[in-house]
Enzyme design. Structure first.
Site, PDB file in Angstrom:
ATOM      1  N   TYR A  32       0.852  -1.177   0.000  1.00  0.00           N
ATOM      2  CA  TYR A  32       0.000   0.000   0.000  1.00  0.00           C
ATOM      3  C   TYR A  32       0.892   1.231   0.000  1.00  0.00           C
ATOM      4  O   TYR A  32       1.970   1.215  -0.576  1.00  0.00           O
ATOM      5  CB  TYR A  32      -0.991  -0.039   1.171  1.00  0.00           C
ATOM      6  CG  TYR A  32      -2.213   0.796   0.859  1.00  0.00           C
ATOM      7  CD1 TYR A  32      -3.030   0.462  -0.225  1.00  0.00           C
ATOM      8  CD2 TYR A  32      -2.540   1.913   1.597  1.00  0.00           C
ATOM      9  CE1 TYR A  32      -4.132   1.239  -0.563  1.00  0.00           C
ATOM     10  CE2 TYR A  32      -3.649   2.685   1.269  1.00  0.00           C
ATOM     11  CZ  TYR A  32      -4.438   2.347   0.190  1.00  0.00           C
ATOM     12  OH  TYR A  32      -5.512   3.118  -0.155  1.00  0.00           O
ATOM     13  N   ASN A  70      -0.983  12.186   1.545  1.00  0.00           N
ATOM     14  CA  ASN A  70      -0.256  11.006   1.090  1.00  0.00           C
ATOM     15  C   ASN A  70       0.034  11.141  -0.405  1.00  0.00           C
ATOM     16  O   ASN A  70      -0.736  11.790  -1.117  1.00  0.00           O
ATOM     17  CB  ASN A  70      -1.109   9.751   1.322  1.00  0.00           C
ATOM     18  CG  ASN A  70      -0.715   9.009   2.574  1.00  0.00           C
ATOM     19  OD1 ASN A  70       0.456   8.875   2.879  1.00  0.00           O
ATOM     20  ND2 ASN A  70      -1.715   8.524   3.294  1.00  0.00           N
ATOM     21  N   ARG A 100      -9.058  10.093  -8.549  1.00  0.00           N
ATOM     22  CA  ARG A 100      -8.303  10.889  -7.571  1.00  0.00           C
ATOM     23  C   ARG A 100      -7.500   9.944  -6.689  1.00  0.00           C
ATOM     24  O   ARG A 100      -7.810   9.746  -5.524  1.00  0.00           O
ATOM     25  CB  ARG A 100      -9.254  11.752  -6.722  1.00  0.00           C
ATOM     26  CG  ARG A 100      -8.553  12.823  -5.898  1.00  0.00           C
ATOM     27  CD  ARG A 100      -9.571  13.603  -5.067  1.00  0.00           C
ATOM     28  NE  ARG A 100     -10.313  12.747  -4.158  1.00  0.00           N
ATOM     29  CZ  ARG A 100      -9.905  12.427  -2.928  1.00  0.00           C
ATOM     30  NH1 ARG A 100      -8.765  12.872  -2.468  1.00  0.00           N
ATOM     31  NH2 ARG A 100     -10.654  11.646  -2.173  1.00  0.00           N
ATOM     32  N   LYS A 114      -5.970  -2.215  -0.757  1.00  0.00           N
ATOM     33  CA  LYS A 114      -6.837  -1.945   0.390  1.00  0.00           C
ATOM     34  C   LYS A 114      -7.462  -3.239   0.914  1.00  0.00           C
ATOM     35  O   LYS A 114      -7.574  -3.453   2.126  1.00  0.00           O
ATOM     36  CB  LYS A 114      -7.933  -0.963  -0.016  1.00  0.00           C
ATOM     37  CG  LYS A 114      -8.470  -0.149   1.121  1.00  0.00           C
ATOM     38  CD  LYS A 114      -8.158   1.311   0.902  1.00  0.00           C
ATOM     39  CE  LYS A 114      -8.309   2.141   2.127  1.00  0.00           C
ATOM     40  NZ  LYS A 114      -8.052   3.560   1.886  1.00  0.00           N
ATOM     41  N   ASP A 140     -14.151   5.651   2.532  1.00  0.00           N
ATOM     42  CA  ASP A 140     -13.003   5.693   3.441  1.00  0.00           C
ATOM     43  C   ASP A 140     -12.312   7.048   3.420  1.00  0.00           C
ATOM     44  O   ASP A 140     -11.838   7.525   4.451  1.00  0.00           O
ATOM     45  CB  ASP A 140     -12.006   4.588   3.082  1.00  0.00           C
ATOM     46  CG  ASP A 140     -10.839   4.557   4.046  1.00  0.00           C
ATOM     47  OD1 ASP A 140     -11.074   4.569   5.265  1.00  0.00           O
ATOM     48  OD2 ASP A 140      -9.683   4.560   3.587  1.00  0.00           O
ATOM     49  N   ASP A 141     -12.247   7.697   2.251  1.00  0.00           N
ATOM     50  CA  ASP A 141     -11.590   9.004   2.168  1.00  0.00           C
ATOM     51  C   ASP A 141     -12.307  10.042   3.024  1.00  0.00           C
ATOM     52  O   ASP A 141     -11.672  10.954   3.560  1.00  0.00           O
ATOM     53  CB  ASP A 141     -11.552   9.480   0.705  1.00  0.00           C
ATOM     54  CG  ASP A 141     -10.828   8.510  -0.196  1.00  0.00           C
ATOM     55  OD1 ASP A 141      -9.673   8.187   0.097  1.00  0.00           O
ATOM     56  OD2 ASP A 141     -11.426   8.061  -1.180  1.00  0.00           O
ATOM     57  N   GLU A 186     -13.873   4.514  -2.898  1.00  0.00           N
ATOM     58  CA  GLU A 186     -12.460   4.858  -2.696  1.00  0.00           C
ATOM     59  C   GLU A 186     -11.944   5.731  -3.828  1.00  0.00           C
ATOM     60  O   GLU A 186     -12.108   5.411  -5.018  1.00  0.00           O
ATOM     61  CB  GLU A 186     -11.622   3.571  -2.641  1.00  0.00           C
ATOM     62  CG  GLU A 186     -10.146   3.771  -2.448  1.00  0.00           C
ATOM     63  CD  GLU A 186      -9.776   4.146  -1.021  1.00  0.00           C
ATOM     64  OE1 GLU A 186      -8.667   4.661  -0.815  1.00  0.00           O
ATOM     65  OE2 GLU A 186     -10.602   3.920  -0.117  1.00  0.00           O
ATOM     66  N   ASP A 187     -11.308   6.851  -3.485  1.00  0.00           N
ATOM     67  CA  ASP A 187     -10.555   7.676  -4.432  1.00  0.00           C
ATOM     68  C   ASP A 187     -11.371   8.144  -5.638  1.00  0.00           C
ATOM     69  O   ASP A 187     -10.883   8.124  -6.771  1.00  0.00           O
ATOM     70  CB  ASP A 187      -9.295   6.925  -4.895  1.00  0.00           C
ATOM     71  CG  ASP A 187      -8.232   6.920  -3.800  1.00  0.00           C
ATOM     72  OD1 ASP A 187      -8.382   7.648  -2.812  1.00  0.00           O
ATOM     73  OD2 ASP A 187      -7.248   6.169  -3.935  1.00  0.00           O
TER      74      ASP A 187
END
Length: 599
Positions: free
Chosen positions: A95, A418, A159, A177, A271-272, A248-249
């Site tokens: 990750y 990150n 993203r 993940k 999660d973001d 996610e993203d």
């Protein structure tokens, strides 16, 4: 038509291949392998030693990533044994930060990571959404084990981390993940499903790359995006009614839009937004306890105003409202946001999207701050939180000023972007510029810092989502709430604060040590299940009965406290998956999964 014997032989071949050099003599005999493979029969410990030596022999982190991806395909059991026994070393390889490097070149390395006909997840194009049931049926037929997935991580690659629009190359994120869901919280790896919505990309680099493996089209407009994404989510929910969907993203607007549209219609979370908010809330609670500044007088300045920042701020507002009984509007007034145009205000002269408008200042008069430096002088913050992806944005001048402004207490500095190349500052910089007084948490891992004058070794806090999302996933998969509420996420954050042991608290650490991640995940999942039952959103009678018959001590009715009973914790731990400890255990479990009638 295949005979029963063919099915049994195929099962033996599958299990044998996964056992590798630990395959017993009897199985080798049944598969007519005498003389075709080396004669030595190993145990799992020797397999793991060889794998670790091979991993360490690779010269770059990307080569290590590629080795681990191949190992995951060849031998799931060995992969997770290796990961769990070398957790701190290997997590950064599967990750962040290495997964970012892998995603940037994913189309170039994909054919060398996985066998061609092996499904590593779903790659769903816009055209595929018109026949999504066929795609799901293809997935089912491709699986060697006839069991439905319990959890999916789904992205459109728009993203990725701080790297931007990577299109289909973003598949590395769901894969990584879900490996963490297994390692950190014991979800069964054979019941995880990575998905990338390959709806195109606006990244010219990939549109012009002859080796790009995704759709060579620009992304659709919002109407078509939401219609296509909706068809996928509806089909997944219909095919797998108990499936947890983790978004996610996605781009900021789509991340917020999908969550708002689906959060009460199916079991899902982002999660973001929620995971980041949860883990940063926990670190912030720990920091406030040590800051020497009353919670009611905290002044929190965010640099960055995307979906993650909005999610974090929402969680922090809930904390002040729930924990300290501060009225919501008063709590919101403790927050200021700076984006690329400066301090976000209602009279700045631009049209604000909804998530920014929520925290836009209307009490600034004629004052407009065009930079983070100006905003610090205006706000005089006690806490500085970075989610900007602007590397080194928290300069020496800014960090020193944060120290000067908080002489009566300790400054809180959370550079959360990150990967490391996007982090607003390092732990060493924050310590050095604040006289070693900073309360620090980052999104990426930083090394320990030794204070030169005292030789004291200080451990940086890492606000890693890995402390939150695996537990949210485990708790959801176990008790299957009708939907996931903010108060369930809040309970996980409180449980994370409570999970620090006495040594960690004595050292002033904001989070538990990463080496304890599985025990911590079990505690957080137990808190999630307890909260979900208390809200009346769990239909499974077993968990309702267990929680109601074993209410945690010191728990007050109606209070979100992150507490749980030892009985609930024990049941959670019992249901967490672990790789087999011996080849005999592995074979029995594999036969039971593939051919339950054989047992």
């Amino acid at each position: 038509m295949s005979e029963a014997g063919d099915s049994r032989r195929n099962s033996i071949e599958l299990i044998g291949a996964k056992a590798g050099t630990a395959m017993p003599a009897e199985m080798r005999q049944a598969l007519n392998l005498r003389g075709l493979v080396p004669t030595s029969i190993e145990n799992f410990s020797k397999q793991e030693l060889r794998a670790y030596q091979q991993l360490m022999s690779k010269s770059t982190n990307l080569e290590k990533y590629e080795f681990l991806a191949g190992l995951r395909c060849l031998n799931v059991n060995l992969f997770f044994r290796l990961l769990l026994n070398h957790f701190r070393d290997i997590v950064p390889l599967i990750y962040t930060p290495t997964v970012g490097e892998a995603c940037l070149s994913y189309s170039h390395i994909y054919p060398f990571l996985y066998p061609f006909r092996m499904s590593v997840g779903l790659f769903i194009t816009l055209d595929d959404t018109d026949c999504i049931d066929t795609v799901i049926e293809n997935y089912r037929r491709s699986m060697p084990e006839p069991i439905d997935p319990e959890i999916t991580v789904i992205t459109d690659g728009s993203r990725i981390l701080g790297l931007g629009d990577l299109g289909v190359n973003g598949m590395g994120i769901p894969i990584g993940k879900l490996q963490l869901y297994t390692a950190a919280a014991g979800l069964n790896p054979s019941r995880t499903l990575p998905i990338v919505l390959d709806f195109g990309t606006n990244n010219e680099r990939y549109l012009n790359d002859p080796l790009y493996l995704g759709t060579r089209e620009r992304r659709p407009d919002d109407k078509r995006f939401y219609e296509a994404a909706g068809r996928v989510i509806s089909a997944l929910h219909y095919a797998f009614p108990g499936l947890l969907i983790q978004f996610e993203d996605f781009s900021t607007e789509h991340a917020l839009g999908l969550l708002d549209q689906w959060r009460k219609r199916t079991m899902c979370f982002n999660d973001d937004i929620q995971g980041t908010g949860c883990v940063i809330l926990a670190g912030f609670i720990s920091a406030v306890e040590q800051a020497g500044i009353p919670p009611q007088t905290q002044r929190i300045l965010f640099f960055g105003a995307g979906a993650a920042a909005s999610g974090v701020a929402k969680q922090l507002v809930d904390y002040f409202v729930i924990e300290h009984k501060i009225p919501e509007q008063q709590a919101k007034a403790m927050f200021w946001f700076v984006d690329s145009r400066g301090l976000i205000t209602t009279n700045r002269g631009d049209t604000l999207p909804k998530h920014k408008d929520v925290f836009a200042r209307h009490d600034n008069g004629d004052t407009q701050c065009r930079s983070i430096e100006e905003a610090i002088e205006y706000v005089k913050p006690t806490a500085l939180i970075g989610l900007s992806t602007v590397h080194n944005a928290f300069t020496e001048k800014i960090l020193t000023r944060m120290s000067d402004l908080n002489q009566q207490g300790r400054p809180i500095v959370f550079p959360l972007s990150n990967p490391e190349t996007k982090a607003e500052c390092t732990f060493e910089e924050a310590m050095r510029c604040t006289g070693n007084r900073v309360l620090f948490a980052s999104g990426t891992a930083f090394p320990e810092y030794t204070i030169p004058e005292t030789c004291e070794v200080c451990v940086p806090g890492q606000g890693n989502n890995m402390f939150a999302f695996p537990a949210i996933g485990l708790g959801s998969v176990l008790c299957k709430p009708t939907y996931i509420t903010d108060s369930m996420i809040f309970a996980v954050a409180k449980a994370l604060v409570n999970s620090r042991n006495e040594e960690e608290k004595a050292c002033g650490e904001l989070y538990p040590r990463i080496e304890r991640i599985r025990d911590v995940s079990a505690e957080l999942a137990a808190a999630f299940v307890t909260q979900a039952v208390s809200e009346g959103l769990v239909k499974e009678k077993h968990w309702v009965d267990v929680v109601n018959a074993n209410m945690p001590e010191n728990s007050l009715p109606g209070r979100v406290d992150g507490l749980f009973s030892r009985r609930v914790l024990g049941e959670v731990k019992t249901l967490m998956w672990l790789p087999a400890a011996s080849v005999e255990q592995y074979i029995v479990e594999a036969i039971t999964t593939i051919n339950p009638d054989d047992t």
